[in-house]
Design an enzyme around this catalytic site. Sequence first.
Site, PDB file in Angstrom:
ATOM      1  N   GLY A  63     -31.641 -44.055 -64.531  1.00 14.87           N
ATOM      2  CA  GLY A  63     -32.837 -44.640 -65.134  1.00 14.87           C
ATOM      3  C   GLY A  63     -32.438 -45.372 -66.390  1.00 14.87           C
ATOM      4  O   GLY A  63     -31.310 -45.223 -66.864  1.00 14.87           O
ATOM      5  N   CYS A  90     -25.901 -40.634 -63.064  1.00 12.57           N
ATOM      6  CA  CYS A  90     -26.121 -41.442 -64.257  1.00 12.57           C
ATOM      7  C   CYS A  90     -27.066 -40.726 -65.229  1.00 12.57           C
ATOM      8  O   CYS A  90     -26.719 -39.695 -65.767  1.00 12.57           O
ATOM      9  CB  CYS A  90     -26.619 -42.835 -63.877  1.00 12.57           C
ATOM     10  SG  CYS A  90     -26.559 -43.965 -65.276  1.00 12.57           S
ATOM     11  N   TYR A  91     -28.275 -41.222 -65.404  1.00 11.38           N
ATOM     12  CA  TYR A  91     -29.195 -40.551 -66.324  1.00 11.38           C
ATOM     13  C   TYR A  91     -29.418 -39.090 -65.893  1.00 11.38           C
ATOM     14  O   TYR A  91     -29.440 -38.176 -66.721  1.00 11.38           O
ATOM     15  CB  TYR A  91     -30.537 -41.294 -66.372  1.00 11.38           C
ATOM     16  CG  TYR A  91     -31.512 -40.679 -67.354  1.00 11.38           C
ATOM     17  CD1 TYR A  91     -31.397 -40.909 -68.713  1.00 11.38           C
ATOM     18  CD2 TYR A  91     -32.533 -39.827 -66.905  1.00 11.38           C
ATOM     19  CE1 TYR A  91     -32.264 -40.328 -69.617  1.00 11.38           C
ATOM     20  CE2 TYR A  91     -33.403 -39.243 -67.801  1.00 11.38           C
ATOM     21  CZ  TYR A  91     -33.268 -39.496 -69.157  1.00 11.38           C
ATOM     22  OH  TYR A  91     -34.128 -38.910 -70.039  1.00 11.38           O
ATOM     23  N   HIS A 178     -23.064 -44.713 -60.288  1.00 12.55           N
ATOM     24  CA  HIS A 178     -24.118 -44.874 -59.285  1.00 12.55           C
ATOM     25  C   HIS A 178     -23.486 -44.889 -57.889  1.00 12.55           C
ATOM     26  O   HIS A 178     -23.102 -45.946 -57.405  1.00 12.55           O
ATOM     27  CB  HIS A 178     -24.854 -46.201 -59.509  1.00 12.55           C
ATOM     28  CG  HIS A 178     -25.762 -46.185 -60.684  1.00 12.55           C
ATOM     29  ND1 HIS A 178     -27.046 -45.720 -60.626  1.00 12.55           N
ATOM     30  CD2 HIS A 178     -25.565 -46.559 -61.964  1.00 12.55           C
ATOM     31  CE1 HIS A 178     -27.613 -45.814 -61.808  1.00 12.55           C
ATOM     32  NE2 HIS A 178     -26.729 -46.322 -62.644  1.00 12.55           N
ATOM     33  N   GLU A 180     -24.907 -44.746 -55.154  1.00 17.05           N
ATOM     34  CA  GLU A 180     -25.777 -45.410 -54.170  1.00 17.05           C
ATOM     35  C   GLU A 180     -25.540 -46.921 -54.098  1.00 17.05           C
ATOM     36  O   GLU A 180     -25.980 -47.584 -53.167  1.00 17.05           O
ATOM     37  CB  GLU A 180     -27.249 -45.120 -54.502  1.00 17.05           C
ATOM     38  CG  GLU A 180     -27.840 -45.877 -55.690  1.00 17.05           C
ATOM     39  CD  GLU A 180     -27.535 -45.238 -57.055  1.00 17.05           C
ATOM     40  OE1 GLU A 180     -26.599 -44.413 -57.141  1.00 17.05           O
ATOM     41  OE2 GLU A 180     -28.204 -45.591 -58.040  1.00 17.05           O
ATOM     42  N   SER A 232     -50.743 -57.868 -36.390  1.00 15.76           N
ATOM     43  CA  SER A 232     -50.646 -59.076 -37.197  1.00 15.76           C
ATOM     44  C   SER A 232     -49.607 -60.031 -36.641  1.00 15.76           C
ATOM     45  O   SER A 232     -49.465 -61.149 -37.103  1.00 15.76           O
ATOM     46  CB  SER A 232     -50.257 -58.703 -38.621  1.00 15.76           C
ATOM     47  OG  SER A 232     -48.915 -58.242 -38.616  1.00 15.76           O
ATOM     48  N   GLY A 233     -48.854 -59.572 -35.658  1.00 13.95           N
ATOM     49  CA  GLY A 233     -47.757 -60.389 -35.174  1.00 13.95           C
ATOM     50  C   GLY A 233     -46.445 -59.987 -35.835  1.00 13.95           C
ATOM     51  O   GLY A 233     -45.380 -60.383 -35.404  1.00 13.95           O
ATOM     52  N   GLY A 234     -46.523 -59.175 -36.875  1.00 16.52           N
ATOM     53  CA  GLY A 234     -45.307 -58.738 -37.563  1.00 16.52           C
ATOM     54  C   GLY A 234     -44.708 -57.495 -36.921  1.00 16.52           C
ATOM     55  O   GLY A 234     -45.305 -56.874 -36.043  1.00 16.52           O
ATOM     56  N   VAL A 235     -43.509 -57.150 -37.396  1.00 14.74           N
ATOM     57  CA  VAL A 235     -42.786 -55.996 -36.836  1.00 14.74           C
ATOM     58  C   VAL A 235     -43.554 -54.699 -37.076  1.00 14.74           C
ATOM     59  O   VAL A 235     -43.695 -53.875 -36.173  1.00 14.74           O
ATOM     60  CB  VAL A 235     -41.405 -55.834 -37.538  1.00 14.74           C
ATOM     61  CG1 VAL A 235     -40.612 -54.712 -36.896  1.00 14.74           C
ATOM     62  CG2 VAL A 235     -40.637 -57.124 -37.497  1.00 14.74           C
ATOM     63  N   ASP A 236     -44.062 -54.534 -38.296  1.00 11.55           N
ATOM     64  CA  ASP A 236     -44.633 -53.232 -38.669  1.00 11.55           C
ATOM     65  C   ASP A 236     -45.828 -52.858 -37.806  1.00 11.55           C
ATOM     66  O   ASP A 236     -45.896 -51.760 -37.265  1.00 11.55           O
ATOM     67  CB  ASP A 236     -45.041 -53.233 -40.146  1.00 11.55           C
ATOM     68  CG  ASP A 236     -43.928 -53.739 -41.034  1.00 11.55           C
ATOM     69  OD1 ASP A 236     -42.772 -53.715 -40.566  1.00 11.55           O
ATOM     70  OD2 ASP A 236     -44.206 -54.172 -42.159  1.00 11.55           O
ATOM     71  N   SER A 237     -46.766 -53.786 -37.697  1.00  8.53           N
ATOM     72  CA  SER A 237     -47.956 -53.428 -36.914  1.00  8.53           C
ATOM     73  C   SER A 237     -47.598 -53.282 -35.440  1.00  8.53           C
ATOM     74  O   SER A 237     -48.165 -52.445 -34.737  1.00  8.53           O
ATOM     75  CB  SER A 237     -49.080 -54.441 -37.122  1.00  8.53           C
ATOM     76  OG  SER A 237     -48.706 -55.710 -36.675  1.00  8.53           O
ATOM     77  N   LYS A 384     -37.928 -50.549 -43.685  1.00  5.97           N
ATOM     78  CA  LYS A 384     -37.989 -51.575 -42.641  1.00  5.97           C
ATOM     79  C   LYS A 384     -36.913 -51.417 -41.548  1.00  5.97           C
ATOM     80  O   LYS A 384     -37.213 -51.519 -40.366  1.00  5.97           O
ATOM     81  CB  LYS A 384     -37.822 -52.945 -43.305  1.00  5.97           C
ATOM     82  CG  LYS A 384     -38.157 -54.094 -42.417  1.00  5.97           C
ATOM     83  CD  LYS A 384     -39.600 -54.376 -42.556  1.00  5.97           C
ATOM     84  CE  LYS A 384     -40.087 -55.541 -41.771  1.00  5.97           C
ATOM     85  NZ  LYS A 384     -41.503 -55.777 -42.104  1.00  5.97           N
TER      86      LYS A 384
END
Length: 529
Positions: A63, A90-91, A178, A180, A232-237, A384
């Site tokens: 942080g 780190c922090y 870090h 990550e 919606s046409g997107g991946v998620d929906s 995602k």
Amino acid sequence: MSAAPPTATTADVVLVVDFGAQYAQLIARRVREARIYSEIVPSTMPVAEILAKKPAAIILSGGPSSVYAEQAPTLDRAIFEAGVPVFGMCYGFQLMAQTLGGTVDNTGRREYGRTTLHVSRPGSTLFAGTPDEQDVWMSHGDACSAAPEGFTVTASTDGVPVAAFENDEKKLYGVQHHPEVMHSTHGQQVLEHFLYRGAGLEPTWTTTNVVEESVAAIRAQVGSRRAICGLSGGVDSAVAAALVQKAIGSQLTCVYVDHGLMRKDETAQVEKDFVAATGVQLKVVDAEERFLTALKGVSDPEDKRKIIGREFIRVFEQAQAEIVAEAGEHGEAVDFLVQGTLYPDVVESGGGTGTANIKSHHNVGGLPEDLEFELIEPLRRLFKDEVRMVGKELGLPDEIVQRQPFPGPGLGIRIVGEVTKERLDLLREADAIAREELTAAGLDREIWQCPVVLLADVRSVGVQGDGRTYGHPIVLRPVSSEDAMTADWTRMPYDVLAKISTRITNEVADVNRVVLDVTSKPPGTIEWE
Ligand code: XMP
């Protein structure tokens, strides 16, 4: 509105305590890459509450604060005494050192960027099997000069005598760097050593589990009632719908709202690709006029999102009534609304970490208060790339699973200024050209997404043919990203940019300039609004 119940029950959860600055999301992703489920909690959450979640392990993130700053976030030492394995980074490392009686010096000397770590205990739990000298990513001012009692110092750098320590007996571990971040060359290995060796966890969190657990949870939630899902046409929906369909089959009806803010040919594609892949029941609602009327005279991005979110829900409610009427008197009520909300949406809308609300993504922050549906949000815990894996697992074709993200409010938030039909038509043309050329150049995978933005309130002078023009600029915003939380502008080949620019200025009336957005996120966001 009822809150969505958890959609999956996962045995082992690693909690990442978020001390700010977006490190926590990345850590959670890395833990999941190690096939262990992970969630973020804010550092303001009381330790008793954190422990009540029964975490299998806890990670304290980095942080921006100094442990010496007056407002610096702290943690009750009970977190280190509960017998739960803890890894401070780190922090988080400095906080662990200070809380347990080590010494953290307020040196004022910053160590920032790539640094060589000297591992002094090659057989230690965290560093076993990694090189004695390794590149790590540092970002700190204070430095630990003495480890707490009972801890073994396992590494140092030229500037920091205690750059890592561990206490195997108490299962407490820490590193100044870090792990990550990609620049820490053995970071993932160090993290996995903590998870597998330090905390004794097994890599059991897989896409198959996610699907099975979600399907069971959705079945339990819905019972014999009915749900609708906005596509919606997107991946998620698409993935959310496919998951719910697997769970409750014909109790689900998908509703595609054509709000007039879609890209060129999008509606036809949803009708064709998605229905072909899933066999789902689909209802298409033409609501262009309704949305454009509601958006008349509105320029503020948050207002646009709220209006679009509200109109979506009203259209769904109408569709719900129609579906019930069509089912006749023996039909079950439609009580549920499926949404493809992702984990980053939850976090960025302030729902995950208590951080600032950056944008009200319509499916998180913009729902009306008097929503008549219970929500099913089966992707609420996923990033995602994990959603794409779930989609693949469910048998969705690449054309759907690999699609670039497209925001729910569509082109409505890619017109800076008021949204009108003429402006949408113009932007649709420019967007179609950009997409066509990016695909032709084979750049679809390299680019995370490429918003094409119309600066409707800006005009500039140009010359075309024999005359002066006074037209609008189009902005190209190609970005590379892992999860949309952070992003960089894509270094695209100049010849592709030139081709897109030439075609847009030649083929799209009223556009006489194309500009490239060369801003990373942060400080810019991906979308302009
Ligand atoms: P930003 O612009 O916040 O975008 O960097 C991050 C990702 O989210 C998408 N986005 C949205 N998606 N409703 C959505 O469903 C929204 O209101 C919205 N705003 C941004 C954006 O396209 C990117 O993938």
